[in-house]
Motif scaffolding. Structure first.
Motif, PDB file in Angstrom:
ATOM      1  N   ALA A 150       0.824  -1.208   0.000  1.00  0.00           N
ATOM      2  CA  ALA A 150       0.000   0.000   0.000  1.00  0.00           C
ATOM      3  C   ALA A 150       0.858   1.258   0.000  1.00  0.00           C
ATOM      4  O   ALA A 150       0.511   2.268  -0.603  1.00  0.00           O
ATOM      5  CB  ALA A 150      -0.928   0.003   1.209  1.00  0.00           C
ATOM      6  N   LYS A 151       2.015   1.187   0.693  1.00  0.00           N
ATOM      7  CA  LYS A 151       2.929   2.330   0.765  1.00  0.00           C
ATOM      8  C   LYS A 151       4.367   1.841   0.668  1.00  0.00           C
ATOM      9  O   LYS A 151       4.688   0.754   1.168  1.00  0.00           O
ATOM     10  CB  LYS A 151       2.750   3.104   2.074  1.00  0.00           C
ATOM     11  CG  LYS A 151       1.463   3.900   2.168  1.00  0.00           C
ATOM     12  CD  LYS A 151       1.434   4.717   3.455  1.00  0.00           C
ATOM     13  CE  LYS A 151       0.161   5.565   3.531  1.00  0.00           C
ATOM     14  NZ  LYS A 151       0.129   6.367   4.786  1.00  0.00           N
ATOM     15  N   ILE A 152       5.214   2.636   0.046  1.00  0.00           N
ATOM     16  CA  ILE A 152       6.645   2.341   0.007  1.00  0.00           C
ATOM     17  C   ILE A 152       7.302   3.087   1.166  1.00  0.00           C
ATOM     18  O   ILE A 152       7.524   4.289   1.103  1.00  0.00           O
ATOM     19  CB  ILE A 152       7.281   2.769  -1.333  1.00  0.00           C
ATOM     20  CG1 ILE A 152       6.571   2.098  -2.514  1.00  0.00           C
ATOM     21  CG2 ILE A 152       8.775   2.457  -1.339  1.00  0.00           C
ATOM     22  CD1 ILE A 152       6.752   0.605  -2.586  1.00  0.00           C
ATOM     23  N   ARG A 153       7.555   2.374   2.248  1.00  0.00           N
ATOM     24  CA  ARG A 153       8.138   2.998   3.441  1.00  0.00           C
ATOM     25  C   ARG A 153       9.641   2.747   3.536  1.00  0.00           C
ATOM     26  O   ARG A 153      10.389   3.621   3.927  1.00  0.00           O
ATOM     27  CB  ARG A 153       7.461   2.449   4.704  1.00  0.00           C
ATOM     28  CG  ARG A 153       5.963   2.741   4.784  1.00  0.00           C
ATOM     29  CD  ARG A 153       5.395   2.205   6.093  1.00  0.00           C
ATOM     30  NE  ARG A 153       3.974   2.448   6.209  1.00  0.00           N
ATOM     31  CZ  ARG A 153       3.029   1.620   5.756  1.00  0.00           C
ATOM     32  NH1 ARG A 153       3.367   0.510   5.144  1.00  0.00           N
ATOM     33  NH2 ARG A 153       1.743   1.913   5.902  1.00  0.00           N
ATOM     34  N   LEU A 179       8.350  10.677  -0.982  1.00  0.00           N
ATOM     35  CA  LEU A 179       9.279  11.348  -0.061  1.00  0.00           C
ATOM     36  C   LEU A 179       9.305  10.736   1.341  1.00  0.00           C
ATOM     37  O   LEU A 179      10.265  10.921   2.080  1.00  0.00           O
ATOM     38  CB  LEU A 179       8.945  12.837   0.031  1.00  0.00           C
ATOM     39  CG  LEU A 179       9.570  13.727  -1.048  1.00  0.00           C
ATOM     40  CD1 LEU A 179       9.101  15.155  -0.889  1.00  0.00           C
ATOM     41  CD2 LEU A 179      11.093  13.653  -0.987  1.00  0.00           C
ATOM     42  N   GLN A 180       8.236  10.010   1.718  1.00  0.00           N
ATOM     43  CA  GLN A 180       8.225   9.408   3.054  1.00  0.00           C
ATOM     44  C   GLN A 180       9.079   8.142   3.109  1.00  0.00           C
ATOM     45  O   GLN A 180       9.237   7.538   4.166  1.00  0.00           O
ATOM     46  CB  GLN A 180       6.791   9.082   3.497  1.00  0.00           C
ATOM     47  CG  GLN A 180       6.146   7.902   2.776  1.00  0.00           C
ATOM     48  CD  GLN A 180       5.367   8.338   1.549  1.00  0.00           C
ATOM     49  OE1 GLN A 180       5.626   9.401   0.997  1.00  0.00           O
ATOM     50  NE2 GLN A 180       4.413   7.526   1.128  1.00  0.00           N
ATOM     51  N   SER A 181       9.644   7.731   1.984  1.00  0.00           N
ATOM     52  CA  SER A 181      10.439   6.506   1.952  1.00  0.00           C
ATOM     53  C   SER A 181      11.748   6.663   2.720  1.00  0.00           C
ATOM     54  O   SER A 181      12.429   7.680   2.601  1.00  0.00           O
ATOM     55  CB  SER A 181      10.764   6.125   0.502  1.00  0.00           C
ATOM     56  OG  SER A 181       9.600   6.006  -0.282  1.00  0.00           O
ATOM     57  N   HIS A 182      12.068   5.647   3.493  1.00  0.00           N
ATOM     58  CA  HIS A 182      13.361   5.567   4.189  1.00  0.00           C
ATOM     59  C   HIS A 182      14.253   4.689   3.311  1.00  0.00           C
ATOM     60  O   HIS A 182      13.939   3.521   3.063  1.00  0.00           O
ATOM     61  CB  HIS A 182      13.184   4.946   5.570  1.00  0.00           C
ATOM     62  CG  HIS A 182      14.469   4.731   6.311  1.00  0.00           C
ATOM     63  ND1 HIS A 182      15.231   5.763   6.785  1.00  0.00           N
ATOM     64  CD2 HIS A 182      15.133   3.587   6.654  1.00  0.00           C
ATOM     65  CE1 HIS A 182      16.302   5.285   7.405  1.00  0.00           C
ATOM     66  NE2 HIS A 182      16.266   3.970   7.328  1.00  0.00           N
ATOM     67  N   VAL A 183      15.366   5.236   2.824  1.00  0.00           N
ATOM     68  CA  VAL A 183      16.231   4.514   1.893  1.00  0.00           C
ATOM     69  C   VAL A 183      17.467   4.016   2.638  1.00  0.00           C
ATOM     70  O   VAL A 183      18.222   4.804   3.206  1.00  0.00           O
ATOM     71  CB  VAL A 183      16.651   5.408   0.705  1.00  0.00           C
ATOM     72  CG1 VAL A 183      17.453   4.585  -0.316  1.00  0.00           C
ATOM     73  CG2 VAL A 183      15.423   6.026   0.041  1.00  0.00           C
ATOM     74  N   ASP A 239      14.996  10.389   3.942  1.00  0.00           N
ATOM     75  CA  ASP A 239      15.663   9.911   5.141  1.00  0.00           C
ATOM     76  C   ASP A 239      16.527   8.719   4.728  1.00  0.00           C
ATOM     77  O   ASP A 239      16.039   7.805   4.055  1.00  0.00           O
ATOM     78  CB  ASP A 239      14.613   9.488   6.171  1.00  0.00           C
ATOM     79  CG  ASP A 239      15.243   9.018   7.461  1.00  0.00           C
ATOM     80  OD1 ASP A 239      16.285   9.570   7.847  1.00  0.00           O
ATOM     81  OD2 ASP A 239      14.685   8.093   8.082  1.00  0.00           O
ATOM     82  N   THR A 240      17.807   8.712   5.086  1.00  0.00           N
ATOM     83  CA  THR A 240      18.711   7.673   4.606  1.00  0.00           C
ATOM     84  C   THR A 240      19.470   7.009   5.746  1.00  0.00           C
ATOM     85  O   THR A 240      19.569   7.533   6.851  1.00  0.00           O
ATOM     86  CB  THR A 240      19.742   8.245   3.604  1.00  0.00           C
ATOM     87  OG1 THR A 240      20.611   9.150   4.290  1.00  0.00           O
ATOM     88  CG2 THR A 240      19.065   8.954   2.445  1.00  0.00           C
ATOM     89  N   GLU A 241      20.019   5.842   5.411  1.00  0.00           N
ATOM     90  CA  GLU A 241      20.849   5.077   6.334  1.00  0.00           C
ATOM     91  C   GLU A 241      21.845   4.283   5.493  1.00  0.00           C
ATOM     92  O   GLU A 241      21.498   3.818   4.399  1.00  0.00           O
ATOM     93  CB  GLU A 241      19.960   4.133   7.148  1.00  0.00           C
ATOM     94  CG  GLU A 241      20.690   3.243   8.129  1.00  0.00           C
ATOM     95  CD  GLU A 241      19.737   2.291   8.842  1.00  0.00           C
ATOM     96  OE1 GLU A 241      20.247   1.387   9.527  1.00  0.00           O
ATOM     97  OE2 GLU A 241      18.504   2.442   8.693  1.00  0.00           O
ATOM     98  N   ASN A 261      13.508  -5.408   6.357  1.00  0.00           N
ATOM     99  CA  ASN A 261      12.109  -5.624   5.968  1.00  0.00           C
ATOM    100  C   ASN A 261      11.640  -4.570   4.960  1.00  0.00           C
ATOM    101  O   ASN A 261      10.647  -3.848   5.193  1.00  0.00           O
ATOM    102  CB  ASN A 261      11.206  -5.609   7.205  1.00  0.00           C
ATOM    103  CG  ASN A 261       9.822  -6.169   6.924  1.00  0.00           C
ATOM    104  OD1 ASN A 261       9.649  -7.023   6.045  1.00  0.00           O
ATOM    105  ND2 ASN A 261       8.829  -5.672   7.633  1.00  0.00           N
ATOM    106  N   PRO A 262      12.311  -4.465   3.804  1.00  0.00           N
ATOM    107  CA  PRO A 262      11.970  -3.404   2.844  1.00  0.00           C
ATOM    108  C   PRO A 262      10.706  -3.716   2.049  1.00  0.00           C
ATOM    109  O   PRO A 262      10.321  -4.878   1.887  1.00  0.00           O
ATOM    110  CB  PRO A 262      13.191  -3.401   1.917  1.00  0.00           C
ATOM    111  CG  PRO A 262      13.636  -4.827   1.913  1.00  0.00           C
ATOM    112  CD  PRO A 262      13.394  -5.330   3.316  1.00  0.00           C
ATOM    113  N   ASP A 263      10.075  -2.677   1.570  1.00  0.00           N
ATOM    114  CA  ASP A 263       8.965  -2.853   0.628  1.00  0.00           C
ATOM    115  C   ASP A 263       9.505  -3.116  -0.770  1.00  0.00           C
ATOM    116  O   ASP A 263       8.785  -3.628  -1.632  1.00  0.00           O
ATOM    117  CB  ASP A 263       8.093  -1.597   0.614  1.00  0.00           C
ATOM    118  CG  ASP A 263       7.498  -1.313   1.982  1.00  0.00           C
ATOM    119  OD1 ASP A 263       6.706  -2.151   2.451  1.00  0.00           O
ATOM    120  OD2 ASP A 263       7.843  -0.286   2.581  1.00  0.00           O
ATOM    121  N   LEU A 264      10.777  -2.745  -0.973  1.00  0.00           N
ATOM    122  CA  LEU A 264      11.379  -2.884  -2.292  1.00  0.00           C
ATOM    123  C   LEU A 264      12.895  -2.991  -2.150  1.00  0.00           C
ATOM    124  O   LEU A 264      13.508  -2.206  -1.425  1.00  0.00           O
ATOM    125  CB  LEU A 264      11.020  -1.671  -3.162  1.00  0.00           C
ATOM    126  CG  LEU A 264      11.415  -1.690  -4.634  1.00  0.00           C
ATOM    127  CD1 LEU A 264      10.693  -2.812  -5.379  1.00  0.00           C
ATOM    128  CD2 LEU A 264      11.104  -0.343  -5.288  1.00  0.00           C
TER     129      LEU A 264
END
Length: 303
Positions: A150-153, A179-183, A239-241, A261-264
């Motif tokens: 539902a969302k790419i977090r 933009l809410q994605s944490h990469v 937001d990155t790590e 546990n990524p969405d992608l």
């Protein structure tokens, strides 16, 4: 951006639609939704369809198959239209993987989206035969969907300094990701310094000290390698790590994904050690085959 979605009405095909919708692609995106009526061609160009009944019966059967295929396309086409994008549909006949690859070329697609498995694929195998062939032989980037999203977090982006991993980062920025994605950026060190442990020595303390120094130098180099791409994402507000792994890349990426546990998962089609003549590198193949998450394999722009 032009995206080709291949569907057979399976649960995994629906995962491909949901992942694309979760990406919140811009309204100027152009979609083509296709399905393939499977048709095996024997030697001499003969198909089973040609052997069934008289000409009128064959024509009627052909028409019924096309109508059923067109109905199959209605739901995904309507879902993608709700994003505000333009959507075309097309029905092809023949070998599904071959037709998908051919249509991607004719459509000049930037991305092909497929479910990890089709209706006829066994549950025992982690990746279906059509998805596997499209992933391996397509000249364009491929999304293999494995989850309803539902969302790419969370996004895991594998980096190794190759032009293919650079292309993967650029592809995500051009989509762009929500933009809410944490990469999470990961790179894996396959160093030979560990062999020092096996070397005969009279001073184990010195050996261990050298090994620790080399590990530190390597990890600093790895973080510097990721720094440019990380900065590009931070400049866009993401937001990155960054994580430095150590070991065989595919195994480490798969292991890390269980924690993240990524969405992608996103990675280039080949890495630094990839041979130019190969269509798909071993790391990308293994990650796509054994990942429990959706995987985006990005080809180099020069592909």
């Amino acid at each position: 951006m032009k995206i080709l979605i291949a569907t057979d009405g399976s649960r995994h095909s629906e995962m491909a639609y949901s992942t694309l919708r979760a990406l919140k692609l811009p309204p100027q995106t152009k979609f083509m939704v296709m399905t393939v009526v499977p048709e095996h061609t024997f030697l001499g160009g003969i198909t089973l369809h040609m052997l069934r009944g008289d000409a009128a019966a064959r024509e009627q059967a052909h028409k019924a198959q096309d109508e059923k295929a067109a109905l199959l396309l209605e739901q995904p086409a309507e879902l993608m239209r709700k994003t505000g994008a333009s959507v075309e549909t097309i029905v092809r006949r023949g070998n599904p993987a071959e037709q998908i690859i051919k249509q991607a070329h004719e459509f000049r697609a930037d991305l092909v989206a497929v479910g990890a498995k089709g209706i006829t694929d066994s549950r025992r195998f982690p990746l279906g035969s059509v998805a596997q062939k499209v992933m391996k032989y397509s000249a364009t980037s491929v999304l293999i969907a494995r989850e309803q999203t539902a969302k790419i977090r969370q996004v895991l982006l594998a980096i190794d300094g190759s032009k293919y991993s650079d292309a993967a980062g650029n592809f995500l920025l051009e989509l762009p990701l929500p933009l809410q994605s944490h990469v999470v950026f990961v790179t894996s060190l396959q160093s030979h310094v560990a062999t020092l442990i096996k070397m005969p020595t009279l001073d184990l303390d010195i050996n261990q000290k050298i090994l620790a120094e080399l590990r530190s130098i390597e990890e600093d180099a790895a973080r510097n390698l990721m720094a440019k791409t990380v900065q590009q994402f931070q400049d866009k507000g993401y937001d990155t790590e960054s994580i430095v792994l150590r070991g065989e890349p595919a195994a480490e990426i798969l292991m890390a994904s269980k924690t993240i546990n990524p969405d992608l998962i996103v990675l280039g089609a080949r890495g630094l050690s990839g041979i130019e003549g190969f269509l798909l590198g071993s790391v990308a193949q293994r990650v796509a085959r054994f990942s429990r998450y959706s995987v985006l394999i990005v080809r180099s722009p020069k592909s």
